[in-house]
Design a protein around this motif. Structure first.
Motif, PDB file in Angstrom:
ATOM      1  N   SER A 290      25.094  18.958  21.670  1.00 28.89           N
ATOM      2  CA  SER A 290      24.353  18.442  22.892  1.00 28.89           C
ATOM      3  C   SER A 290      23.345  17.218  22.509  1.00 28.89           C
ATOM      4  O   SER A 290      23.427  16.193  23.211  1.00 28.89           O
ATOM      5  CB  SER A 290      23.329  19.529  23.490  1.00 28.89           C
ATOM      6  N   GLU A 291      22.821  17.318  21.341  1.00 28.85           N
ATOM      7  CA  GLU A 291      21.854  16.160  20.967  1.00 28.85           C
ATOM      8  C   GLU A 291      22.613  15.104  20.721  1.00 28.85           C
ATOM      9  O   GLU A 291      22.512  13.939  21.019  1.00 28.85           O
ATOM     10  CB  GLU A 291      20.851  16.429  19.750  1.00 28.85           C
ATOM     11  N   LEU A 292      23.789  15.558  19.833  1.00 31.29           N
ATOM     12  CA  LEU A 292      24.651  14.331  19.285  1.00 31.29           C
ATOM     13  C   LEU A 292      25.325  13.594  20.456  1.00 31.29           C
ATOM     14  O   LEU A 292      25.509  12.453  20.506  1.00 31.29           O
ATOM     15  CB  LEU A 292      25.966  15.039  18.488  1.00 31.29           C
ATOM     16  N   THR A 293      25.853  14.331  21.574  1.00 36.14           N
ATOM     17  CA  THR A 293      26.295  13.703  22.715  1.00 36.14           C
ATOM     18  C   THR A 293      25.299  12.662  23.268  1.00 36.14           C
ATOM     19  O   THR A 293      25.731  11.593  23.906  1.00 36.14           O
ATOM     20  CB  THR A 293      26.647  14.695  23.753  1.00 36.14           C
ATOM     21  N   GLN A 294      24.150  13.132  23.565  1.00 36.92           N
ATOM     22  CA  GLN A 294      23.028  12.212  24.136  1.00 36.92           C
ATOM     23  C   GLN A 294      22.917  10.971  23.180  1.00 36.92           C
ATOM     24  O   GLN A 294      23.091   9.874  23.461  1.00 36.92           O
ATOM     25  CB  GLN A 294      21.777  12.809  23.949  1.00 36.92           C
TER      26      GLN A 294
END
Length: 301
Positions: A290-294
């Motif tokens: 999720s953080e990588l996506t952001q």
């Protein structure tokens, strides 16, 4: 204290170690070809696809890394093959990528073409090394995804549509979506799905990974199109404004910057929601993807 950057750095390091392990040594009469393959693959790169695969493998309880390692190498080989061919004079004719000369600028168009061919073929030679680990059924399913998402119904098909519609005055939303989904998102989907398949994830979870990969991949490509128009050549390591100068039709060209930025946010949020749910269902507190996506969809380079 947990650090996203350190976690990502560790995954990238593992990916690089895997690539080095599987790449052939440059010798024999084909030495120059192998040198060009190594030049293309082993210097630079974000290693996003291997990172996605390794993390998804972890989410669903993957244990024996010898099972997934050949596919980790294979996915990056296929991605790099596509970049080498994309840079060729017959396609985008780019002389710089990742801040250094492209493969054809160093070795010539002929050897660069063969280097791309070699990487694509060697990817499957490498992936086949996952057989014999006790999970051959999963390996077969993973090979099906790897070949489908890279071929004429995946990345290659998207590249074809992209080339044929350069300088076209009649570009529909359907076509732009097709190019973004197939040229870019398919290989993101492949990375996530293969990680889940090899770890033994259920069919419903594989479907969720495919959807998340589609949202992330399309958002990533639109962000790339935005940066091609507004980014810094120094940060990107390649010329900016090249899409417009070559008559490439993309989401930014058709809908404008504001609409493109909004679309990226919407798609990114959809992917994050899917990843958050998958982490929660598997009892993992920190949702790295999720953080990588952001980070991927807000990047400046």
């Amino acid at each position: 204290m947990f650090s996203f950057e350190e976690y990502l750095k560790d995954l990238k390091k593992r990916a690089d170690e895997i690539l080095i392990r599987f790449m052939p040594e440059a010798d024999g009469f084909q030495k120059t070809l192998i040198e060009a393959m190594n030049y293309s693959l082993l210097t630079g790169g974000k290693r996003i696809r291997p990172v996605l695969m390794l993390e998804t493998w972890k989410i669903f309880g993957g244990i024996d890394e010898d099972l997934i390692a050949p596919f980790v190498a294979a996915i990056e080989m296929i991605h790099t093959f596509s970049l080498v061919h994309d840079d060729l004079p017959a396609m985008d004719n780019d002389l710089y990528r990742r801040g250094r000369k492209t493969t054809h600028a160093v070795y010539g168009a002929g050897i660069a073409t063969l280097a791309g061919d070699g990487l694509l073929n060697f990817a499957f030679e490498t992936a086949l090394k996952s057989f014999g680990k006790g999970y051959d059924g999963r390996v077969i399913e993973a090979l099906k995804i790897l070949s489908l998402k890279a071929g004429i119904y995946g990345m290659a098909g998207g590249q074809c549509a992209d080339i044929e519609n350069e300088n076209s005055n009649d570009v529909s939303d359907v076509l732009i979506d097709f190019v973004n989904e197939h040229k870019t998102a398919c290989m993101i989907e492949s990375s996530l799905m293969i990680g889940g398949i090899l770890a033994g994830a259920e069919a419903k979870d594989i479907a969720s990974l495919e959807k998340a990969g589609s949202c992330l991949g399309i958002a990533f490509q639109i962000r790339d199109d935005i940066l091609n128009k507004t980014g810094s050549e120094k940060e990107l390591g390649k010329p900016v404004g090249s899409d417009e100068s070559k008559g490439k039709n993309n989401y930014v060209h058709v809908h404008g910057l504001e609409a493109a930025q909004k679309k990226v946010r919407e798609l990114s949020q959809s992917a994050i929601e899917i990843f958050d749910e998958l982490y929660k269902n598997n009892g993992i507190e920190y949702a790295f993807l999720s953080e990588l996506t952001q980070k991927m969809t807000e990047r400046t380079k």
